[in-house]
Enzyme design. Sequence first.
Site, PDB file in Angstrom:
ATOM      1  N   LYS A  13     -14.429  34.471  25.131  1.00 59.08           N
ATOM      2  CA  LYS A  13     -14.327  33.709  26.377  1.00 59.08           C
ATOM      3  C   LYS A  13     -13.418  32.475  26.226  1.00 59.08           C
ATOM      4  O   LYS A  13     -13.094  32.076  25.102  1.00 59.08           O
ATOM      5  CB  LYS A  13     -15.738  33.293  26.814  1.00 59.08           C
ATOM      6  CG  LYS A  13     -16.636  34.476  27.212  1.00 59.08           C
ATOM      7  CD  LYS A  13     -18.004  33.978  27.682  1.00 59.08           C
ATOM      8  CE  LYS A  13     -18.900  35.113  28.143  1.00 59.08           C
ATOM      9  NZ  LYS A  13     -20.211  34.606  28.637  1.00 59.08           N
ATOM     10  N   TYR A  53     -18.142  40.802  36.782  1.00 57.08           N
ATOM     11  CA  TYR A  53     -19.508  40.289  36.664  1.00 57.08           C
ATOM     12  C   TYR A  53     -20.357  40.591  37.894  1.00 57.08           C
ATOM     13  O   TYR A  53     -21.370  39.917  38.110  1.00 57.08           O
ATOM     14  CB  TYR A  53     -19.481  38.786  36.415  1.00 57.08           C
ATOM     15  CG  TYR A  53     -19.490  38.380  34.944  1.00 57.08           C
ATOM     16  CD1 TYR A  53     -20.407  38.925  34.034  1.00 57.08           C
ATOM     17  CD2 TYR A  53     -18.608  37.414  34.466  1.00 57.08           C
ATOM     18  CE1 TYR A  53     -20.429  38.534  32.704  1.00 57.08           C
ATOM     19  CE2 TYR A  53     -18.630  37.011  33.124  1.00 57.08           C
ATOM     20  CZ  TYR A  53     -19.553  37.584  32.252  1.00 57.08           C
ATOM     21  OH  TYR A  53     -19.588  37.186  30.929  1.00 57.08           O
ATOM     22  N   ASN A 116     -20.567  30.161  26.159  1.00 57.37           N
ATOM     23  CA  ASN A 116     -21.231  30.735  24.984  1.00 57.37           C
ATOM     24  C   ASN A 116     -20.329  31.679  24.188  1.00 57.37           C
ATOM     25  O   ASN A 116     -20.787  32.559  23.481  1.00 57.37           O
ATOM     26  CB  ASN A 116     -22.554  31.386  25.388  1.00 57.37           C
ATOM     27  CG  ASN A 116     -22.376  32.495  26.401  1.00 57.37           C
ATOM     28  OD1 ASN A 116     -21.248  32.843  26.756  1.00 57.37           O
ATOM     29  ND2 ASN A 116     -23.472  33.058  26.864  1.00 57.37           N
ATOM     30  N   HIS A 119     -18.730  37.694  25.222  1.00 56.99           N
ATOM     31  CA  HIS A 119     -19.445  38.670  26.052  1.00 56.99           C
ATOM     32  C   HIS A 119     -19.538  39.963  25.265  1.00 56.99           C
ATOM     33  O   HIS A 119     -18.622  40.302  24.515  1.00 56.99           O
ATOM     34  CB  HIS A 119     -18.669  38.944  27.351  1.00 56.99           C
ATOM     35  CG  HIS A 119     -19.168  40.170  28.067  1.00 56.99           C
ATOM     36  ND1 HIS A 119     -20.226  40.128  28.939  1.00 56.99           N
ATOM     37  CD2 HIS A 119     -18.794  41.488  27.988  1.00 56.99           C
ATOM     38  CE1 HIS A 119     -20.482  41.370  29.385  1.00 56.99           C
ATOM     39  NE2 HIS A 119     -19.614  42.195  28.819  1.00 56.99           N
ATOM     40  N   GLU A 130     -17.101  48.883  31.401  1.00 58.94           N
ATOM     41  CA  GLU A 130     -16.365  47.658  31.066  1.00 58.94           C
ATOM     42  C   GLU A 130     -15.080  47.965  30.289  1.00 58.94           C
ATOM     43  O   GLU A 130     -14.068  47.294  30.479  1.00 58.94           O
ATOM     44  CB  GLU A 130     -17.287  46.713  30.271  1.00 58.94           C
ATOM     45  CG  GLU A 130     -18.422  46.177  31.143  1.00 58.94           C
ATOM     46  CD  GLU A 130     -19.408  45.277  30.405  1.00 58.94           C
ATOM     47  OE1 GLU A 130     -20.353  44.795  31.063  1.00 58.94           O
ATOM     48  OE2 GLU A 130     -19.246  45.042  29.183  1.00 58.94           O
TER      49      GLU A 130
HETATM   50  N1  UDP Z   1     -25.022  32.501  32.313  1.00 56.62           N
HETATM   51  C1  UDP Z   1     -25.056  31.209  32.802  1.00 56.62           C
HETATM   52  N2  UDP Z   1     -26.281  30.666  33.141  1.00 56.62           N
HETATM   53  C2  UDP Z   1     -27.447  31.338  32.993  1.00 56.62           C
HETATM   54  C3  UDP Z   1     -27.407  32.664  32.496  1.00 56.62           C
HETATM   55  C4  UDP Z   1     -26.181  33.205  32.164  1.00 56.62           C
HETATM   56  O1  UDP Z   1     -24.031  30.570  32.935  1.00 56.62           O
HETATM   57  O2  UDP Z   1     -28.508  30.784  33.302  1.00 56.62           O
HETATM   58  C5  UDP Z   1     -23.733  33.099  31.965  1.00 56.62           C
HETATM   59  C6  UDP Z   1     -23.523  33.177  30.472  1.00 56.62           C
HETATM   60  O3  UDP Z   1     -22.175  32.862  30.185  1.00 56.62           O
HETATM   61  C7  UDP Z   1     -23.803  34.624  30.154  1.00 56.62           C
HETATM   62  C8  UDP Z   1     -23.316  35.327  31.422  1.00 56.62           C
HETATM   63  O4  UDP Z   1     -23.661  34.424  32.465  1.00 56.62           O
HETATM   64  O5  UDP Z   1     -23.129  35.036  28.997  1.00 56.62           O
HETATM   65  C9  UDP Z   1     -23.942  36.674  31.697  1.00 56.62           C
HETATM   66  O6  UDP Z   1     -25.356  36.542  31.653  1.00 56.62           O
HETATM   67  P1  UDP Z   1     -26.250  37.604  30.886  1.00 56.62           P
HETATM   68  O7  UDP Z   1     -27.657  37.341  31.266  1.00 56.62           O
HETATM   69  O8  UDP Z   1     -25.712  38.976  31.127  1.00 56.62           O
HETATM   70  O9  UDP Z   1     -26.070  37.160  29.361  1.00 56.62           O
HETATM   71  P2  UDP Z   1     -25.322  37.884  28.137  1.00 56.62           P
HETATM   72  O10 UDP Z   1     -25.427  39.376  28.353  1.00 56.62           O
HETATM   73  O11 UDP Z   1     -23.903  37.393  28.157  1.00 56.62           O
HETATM   74  O12 UDP Z   1     -26.061  37.423  26.916  1.00 56.62           O
HETATM   75 MG    MG Z   2     -24.942  40.554  30.011  1.00 56.24          MG
END
Ligand code: UDP
Ligand code: MG
Length: 136
Positions: A13, A53, A116, A119, A130
């Site tokens: 990212k 997304y 974070n 992805h 994807e």
């Molecule tokens: N995210 C965020 N706030 C939240 C939860 C998720 O900004 O409270 C963002 C974060 O960057 C995350 C992405 O949305 O990586 C997708 O969320 P997901 O729950 O799918 O997490 P991941 O699969 O990336 O661990």
């Molecule tokens: Mg996810």
Amino acid sequence: MSRKIEQTLSIIKPDAVERNLVNEIKEIFLKNNLIIKDSKKIHITKEEAAEFYKVHQSKPFYNDLCTYLSSGPIVVMILEGENAILNNRKLMGSTNPKDAEEKTIRKLYGISIDKNSVHGSDSMENAKKEIEFFFK
Ligand code: UDP
Ligand code: MG
């Protein structure tokens, strides 16, 4: 014994690309039985991020997430290996870097729950979709 060779999509990212962490993160994949089958650095539009997304479209963080993913260059990769989907998710660590396990990518490099660093696809079905989204 069945060997489940899978492909998964990984994204480095904007926060990690900006801090020149691409090679360090790629090293982690390579050291953990993942092959990088394809890789490209791109800068997507907010509309493309919104499409990518869209499973999160009802979430309160959706708009900021799409703005963020389109805010700078990202590196998208196809990772391949045995149990690649789960292997990659384990290497990434928990969504919130604060909760991520030691030595995971998000523990090492993540700044916050939104920034974070990486992805990774979470299922076979999403991995297919994807990879298709970025590479077909
Ligand atoms: N995210 C965020 N706030 C939240 C939860 C998720 O900004 O409270 C963002 C974060 O960057 C995350 C992405 O949305 O990586 C997708 O969320 P997901 O729950 O799918 O997490 P991941 O699969 O990336 O661990
Ligand atoms: Mg996810």
